[in-house]
Enzyme design. Structure first.
Site: not given
Ligand SMILES: *Cc1c(COP(=O)(O)O)cnc(C)c1O
Length: 397
Positions: A46, A170, A98, A195
């Site tokens: 952890r 982000d 998002y 992604k």
């Molecule tokens: C998918 C996404 C998230 C969330 O991520 P997860 O891995 O699905 O928890 C946050 N920000 C953006 C821009 C995303 O496309």
């Protein structure tokens, strides 16, 4: 060194006398200590794990930060980010965001005493007007998802610096290969590594990368205190996927440029949102802060029924949320990824119900164009059994 080289050249196993060329999966929760004082590089996974450490160092290097932290998902990374704030603090964020981030701020953070205001982040005056004395964080997506609006990262960084609040970007849609927010003045970079970074839709993961060592210490504390870190096997999957990021993204982006041009010229399409198209209102600003338009495109047909038809009639595009995968995806954001934003808020924010989002994969561009062309044909020309054919194809996959 060019990022493409950095992606594959790093020490895969620091200190390992066997000198493996790929990082081993240290699938262990505990490490024995050399003495009763608990001396040793690692003690408990952890708090720290060698597979995760290699991945975190690699991500810090790619983003140009002093440290990076990997979490069980992008949402965990975002939730940890809000953990830097105190009850009573205020967050400013974008009005095209998002869906999961909206839900986190609206339904979780709010219960913990954090308030937030969503504004059009392409308008710097609107951002200044939204700041309050307790504003501690500006959370930005550029390009936004799904409308692909572009915000001025240098301008936003200057506003945050003057106000004394953190700027977090982000960067899921572009990855550090196409945009490096820390170099443009941001304090933190967030990723859904699910992604582009992982790229194969086989792992959910999130990243926070930082420039300032003091912030890094606070995030390391939260990652350990809350037990949110990514496990060894998932860290290994992400590290493996990351190595091919540049070849994947180059191909995806080249395909996306062709798909965007095809859609922009198609008579059934009302509007295409892609910063790589010359008519995009943020194209010049985007070029000033990013190295490419990425591989996500959204478009409007003007009719929900037609958008639905396109989504359901494509054969190569799988109907899936998410983006950045090697296979192409198609979705109706208002029914899928952004359904967690209430319909009234979507309407206020002018998120069109007929909006279709494409995530372009590494297939041959000709096959993608042919598939979209057949899906956009008037309905009477479609094969009657097509939805079933699609079903079979998806089951087979
Ligand atoms: C998918 C996404 C998230 C969330 O991520 P997860 O891995 O699905 O928890 C946050 N920000 C953006 C821009 C995303 O496309």
């Amino acid at each position: 060194m060019h990022p493409s080289t950095e992606l594959v050249h790093f020490d895969p196993a620091p200190g390992d006398p066997l000198r493996p060329t790929a990082t081993p999966i240290y699938q262990t929760a505990t490490f024995s200590q050399v003495d009763a004082d608990g001396q040793g590089l690692y003690d408990y996974s952890r708090s720290g794990n060698p597979t995760r450490s290699v991945l975190q160092q690699q991500l810090a290097r790619l983003e140009g930060g002093c440290a990076a932290f990997v979490f069980s998902s992008g949402m965990t990374a975002l939730s940890t980010l809000t953990g830097l704030l105190e009850a009573g603090d205020h967050i400013v964020t974008g009005d095209d965001l998002y869906g999961g981030t909206y839900r986190l701020l609206d339904r979780v953070s709010r219960r913990h005493g954090l308030t937030s205001t969503a504004v059009d982040l392409t308008d710097l005056d609107a951002v200044r007007a939204a700041l309050r004395s307790r504003t501690r964080l500006l959370l930005v997506e550029t390009p936004t998802n799904p409308l692909q609006r572009i915000s001025d990262l240098r301008g936003l960084a200057a506003i945050c610096q003057a106000h004394g609040c953190l700027l977090a970007v982000d960067n899921s849609l572009l990855s550090p290969l196409l945009q490096k927010p820390l170099e443009l003045g941001a304090d933190l970079v967030v990723h859904s590594a699910t992604k582009h970074l992982a790229g194969h839709s086989d792992v959910t993961a999130g990243v926070l990368a930082v420039k300032d060592p003091e912030l890094a210490t606070r995030l390391a504390f939260l990652q350990n205190a809350e037990g949110t870190a990514l496990g060894p096997f998932d860290s290994w999957l992400l590290l493996r996927g990351l190595k091919t990021l540049s070849v994947r993204l180059e191909r995806q982006q080249a395909n996306a440029r062709r798909v965007a041009a095809f859609l922009a010229a198609h008579q059934a399409i009302k509007r295409v949102h892609y910063p790589g198209l010359p008519g995009h209102p943020g194209a010049a600003l985007h070029r000033s802060q990013a190295q490419g338009p990425g591989a996500v495109i959204s478009f409007e047909t003007g009719h929900l029924a037609l958008s639905r038809q396109v989504v359901e009639a494509t054969r190569l595009f799988s109907i899936s949320v998410s983006f950045g995968n090697v296979c192409s995806f198609i979705s109706l954001p208002c029914r899928m990824s952004h359904a967690s934003i209430p319909a009234t808020v979507r309407a206020e924010r002018a998120l069109p119900e007929d909006l279709v989002r494409l995530s372009i994969g590494i297939e041959a561009a000709e096959d993608l164009l042919a598939d979209l062309a057949q899906a956009l044909r008037p309905r009477s020309q479609l094969q009657p059994d097509q939805p079933r054919a699609r079903q079979v194809a998806n089951n087979y996959l």
